[in-house]
Motif scaffolding. Sequence first.
Motif, short mmCIF file in Angstrom:
data_model
loop_
_atom_site.label_atom_id
_atom_site.label_comp_id
_atom_site.label_asym_id
_atom_site.label_seq_id
_atom_site.Cartn_x
_atom_site.Cartn_y
_atom_site.Cartn_z
N ILE B 28 24.74 41.81 18.99
CA ILE B 28 25.28 41.42 17.50
C ILE B 28 25.79 40.38 17.49
O ILE B 28 26.61 39.17 16.92
CB ILE B 28 25.10 42.75 16.56
N LEU B 48 27.72 36.46 7.02
CA LEU B 48 26.65 38.01 7.11
C LEU B 48 26.76 38.34 6.22
O LEU B 48 25.65 39.05 6.52
CB LEU B 48 28.65 38.37 7.77
N VAL B 51 23.10 37.62 5.79
CA VAL B 51 22.10 38.17 6.76
C VAL B 51 22.18 39.98 6.31
O VAL B 51 20.55 40.16 6.18
CB VAL B 51 22.93 38.21 7.77
N LEU B 52 23.23 39.96 5.85
CA LEU B 52 23.24 41.51 5.36
C LEU B 52 21.86 41.83 4.34
O LEU B 52 21.39 42.68 4.09
CB LEU B 52 24.18 42.54 5.04
N ALA B 55 18.46 41.58 5.45
CA ALA B 55 18.27 42.16 6.04
C ALA B 55 18.26 44.01 5.67
O ALA B 55 17.23 44.84 6.10
CB ALA B 55 19.04 42.96 7.44
N CYS B 56 19.03 44.46 4.05
CA CYS B 56 18.24 45.58 4.40
C CYS B 56 17.17 45.95 4.00
O CYS B 56 16.93 46.96 3.46
CB CYS B 56 19.13 45.81 2.82
N ILE B 281 20.01 44.27 11.86
CA ILE B 281 20.37 43.03 12.17
C ILE B 281 20.28 42.24 13.27
O ILE B 281 20.57 40.72 12.14
CB ILE B 281 22.07 43.81 12.16
N TYR B 284 17.77 39.75 11.97
CA TYR B 284 18.16 38.12 11.18
C TYR B 284 18.79 37.17 11.90
O TYR B 284 18.58 36.53 11.11
CB TYR B 284 18.39 39.05 9.70
#
Lengths: 509, 322, 341
Positions: B28, B48, B51-52, B55-56, B281, B284
């Motif tokens: 990461i 970030l 991305v999160l 990603a969720c 993560i 993504y």
Amino acid sequence: MAEAVTTGNGAYLSVTGISKHFAGVQALDQAQFSCGKGEIHVLIGENGAGKSTLVKIICGVVRKDSGAIFLDGRPIELQDAFDAQKKGIAAVFQELSLIQDLSVAENIFLGNEPTNRFGRIHFGHIYREAADFLNRLGLPNLHPRHLVRDLTLCDKQLVEIAKAAYKNPDVLILDEATSALGEREVEWLFGLMKRLAREQGKAVIFISHRMDELHQVADRATIFRDARYIMTFPWGELKDDEIVEHISGKKNARLEISKSSGAENDYALEVEGASKGGVLKNVSFRLRRGEILGVAGLSGHGQAELLHSLFGDGTLDAGIVKRDGRPVKLNNERQALKNGIVLLPEDRKNDGLILSHSVAMNITLMALNKIQRLGVLLRGQERKGVEDSVEQLQIKVSDTRLPARSLSGGNQQKVVIAKALLVGAKVILMSDPTRGIDIGTKTEIYRLMSELTRKGYSILFYTTEMTELLTLCNRVLVMYEGRIAAELSGDDVTEKNIISKSIGIGGVA
Amino acid sequence: MKTLRLPEKYITLRTLWSSTLLRVLLMITVLFIASGILEPNYFDTAHLMTVLVLACFLGIICIGQTLIILTGGADLSVAYTVTLSACVFGQTAKLTGSSLMGLLAALCVGILIGLFKGIGVARLEITPMVMTLATNSILMSTTYLYTQGVLKGSSHDWLTTIAKGSVWGIRYCVLVWVVLGALTIFLLRKTTFGRKIYAIGSSLRVSRLSGVNTRLTLIIVYVIASVMMTVAGILLIGYLGYPNYTMGNGYQLISIAAVVIGGTSILGGHGSYLGTMGGVIIIYLIQSILIILNIAEAGREIVNGVIILLVLFVYGRSEKTT
Amino acid sequence: MKSDEIRIFARRNRDVIIAYCVLLVVLVLFAQAQADFFTRYGPQSIFNQIITLCIAALGQTLIILTAGIDLSVGTLIIFTNCVAATIMRPIIDLFGGSLLLGGAVTCVIVVLLGALCGLFNGCVVVYGRLQPIIVTLATGSIFSGLARYVRPSPGGDVPSQFARFFTGRVLEYIPMSAIVLLLALLLIWMPYRGRRYGQALYAIGGNENAAFLSGIKINAVKLLAYSIAGMCAAICGILLTAQTRSGDPTAANNFTNNSIAAAVLGGASLAGGKGSYIGTIAGAMILSLIVGLLIFWGISSYYQNLVQGIILILALSVNFFSTIIRERRNKLSALKGGATK
């Protein structure tokens, strides 16, 4: 290095200084022996003495760590099993290596099918030739077109032998090839072995645990004990009890263990008329509380099925099982455990343990219900359970978080026993619990069994080793073709009685 | 009898690398720095968080995928489990005028789908991947039959808030992921159910012979997994605004990729959800790098395939090789 | 003796015989539904319906026999379809507008490409010692991406003659598809039927260790199987190109699903070592004709995937049901045995 050979015309196959290490266990330590042409050489020793490993090295199935193999005086290095076959070494192993969905003839010819110019297999030729070969071999009852899947275990073993013989090897190895055979088939096999050795000058290596079989065929014998070579001698030079002494390594190797006969008329487990799909036929017996009841017989006569059925593997077609006098249903493993019945499976590595999981996780797997509240694991209780088990059974492990794979065979078996004890089931079904375990641990396990019976556990004990039955059991059930052929007790529990009943002599009791 | 001796403990790069979690964390970091170098604007917390957020959804789907892969299977019906439940939510909410009814209906559908897959795998003993492949095809038909080719319904206020609103700079949907993720980790590590999942994945036979109710456990795993995918489908509506027929397609393969990258063995029995979170993560971050490099969807598909193969090569065959 | 052989034959081919019985029923239903069934258009339309799945399923059968499974068939078919639709016109132009030469060269190139993709699958499985199911899932994604590279949008230039050639009839009565099917069967039979490679396939799937002990070159056999499966997918891709006259990278197809179902319906076991090419063809015909029947009966096309998915699940649960039946029978006979005693 090779010793003088008394029969045949010189040592054809000889091995010296062979060692082999498996994950922490010395399977072979400087082993040696030699076999001449025209000789039937037997390898004897207890289970786990290293015979099978040695044979597998000679066949190229297992790589040796060190040592040398000589064939016809020249040193050879075997890449793999096929390489060994090309050099004229063929073997029949205990594990069947046939393709279930091919016919008998296709199996015999597999890898060597005769083809025409265009690479087409002469199937007509294969079936004719196979029929012809099976006839010449003395097995006219095997139909070359039958699927191997449809054959009985005994016939499968015969096909296996025929397949090896068809390769016309210079060295034929038979590793407990008689285990699934009936009396008549064994006789036939001995005839074949003698023909190959005496008339065609082949080297035949034979492994068997049965003295009477060895008397019929052996020219010379080599004894192994605890992974080491002990001695080679011409058959007949030593008396039976001398051989037994060399095999076990101790004079009067008899264990100081009193037989557990349990309490009269107090039965922990009663089975009446159990039948299942042709493998179990009307089996009835009673297991006393605190008793070690032996189950004997040649392998494949329903013993494994009996134990597994009592542990709820598939339902019985008919029959009643009573636990402490109450009829119980055993439709699956959970019901069996709930009724206090637990099984130690014979295949420790595949059925007993999750090798890649930690020792602790293995020990608690069966007893998860005892170390949880509302489904949440109680770490303290888990740790205590694991630590108590390790101490009680003296499992040699530096850290219970290590994977079970890293333990030796004996300690792995102790982990399996620990699982069963933690769950608290009072009837333990044991299936060959000492297979492939060193003598020291074996003795520990016998002591443990005896101790358990004093604490009120009852053990149904199936084993392939005669001495275990004779030392531990006051009563022995002998199974033959899915039936209980005899229930021996007291002074009737003798090697001779057990063997004769297990090959169907003396009718069904 | 030789007692076992452990190698002396000393920390080297090698021992660090052998810890899956550290390996994931290292990847990461490297990827984040790489994307920062390629596109300096991305080198901040806002990126970030983007991305999160992306990603969720995958992360919640991967709760299901992780559980199933841990039992030794893999779910190939992610695409239409997600899509169908999203459609059911949208349509029911519109018909009844209540998003709560929509939620309930979608969850019920999720449970039914899970039961179907679970019974196929546990009771009929069909290879999990083939069972879920067939299920996907059935669900695809069902989706079209149910909607009759016309997608109805849209997001609701509260749903949009969950998907897009934030508190202290953290999006609600990321919080949902973190909470569900923490529950999953607890389930796997601290409960008997988790133990049974690992045991089944390592050896169905030993588990059964040890008195584990393997069938029931498997069925529950598939139900939980499908419900998680349903939750992800509903959150996706909040994010996208409307359901559509292809909303689940993209998650099929990368959900497996994320789990495998996160260090869970594709053969089952070993792995953790924490690793999967890292894997998600990583996926993504790679995607964002591909977008920076202006690589089209075609390229991304190829990269996904190659990543799975590479990860399998590196540590996919460590345990049991046949 | 003779009757004995027939009995053994029937036992060995029980699943195939059952598959053909089911096929017969489906065909009868089909004959009832289709008006021109007994004209020369009947067989033509039937063969055009079944041909693609038959060929894809033949490839799948090879892989299943080795105890593997190929989840990349569907996207490999799309990839080859896109390549064929894209390169055909330039190649025809290259050969001065010769449709015959250009078309033939295109086919050869695409089939070789398919073989290469199959070989890639095989290499990863064999030398990587990885599970086929996950490997082909990953390579499937790669093929799909490649298809999008070749054809970012649906389309392509496929001459109508090419389409008519593959979907038409030869000598007035024989459907071209039937000939292609025969050729594909030959492709599979040549290295396998009655040959050591064929025996080796069954042996590897049945018991890889025993096959190894019998001196079978396992890697070579597997690589060949994967390559030929790739070729089958490519042939299927070419036929799809002829049928649709375009290449579509976004087309959702069910070939992966249905090819597995066809093999299983034809008696193959996913555990390996059991199955037959003739049986697979019956399985593929049943699956494709049922779709045709749904259309004849005026049932919405939305049901197609549903029906095919259910057939796949039912085919795979046969094992389960037969175990239940066997157990019940054993119990009954045990009861009777007890009563007579």
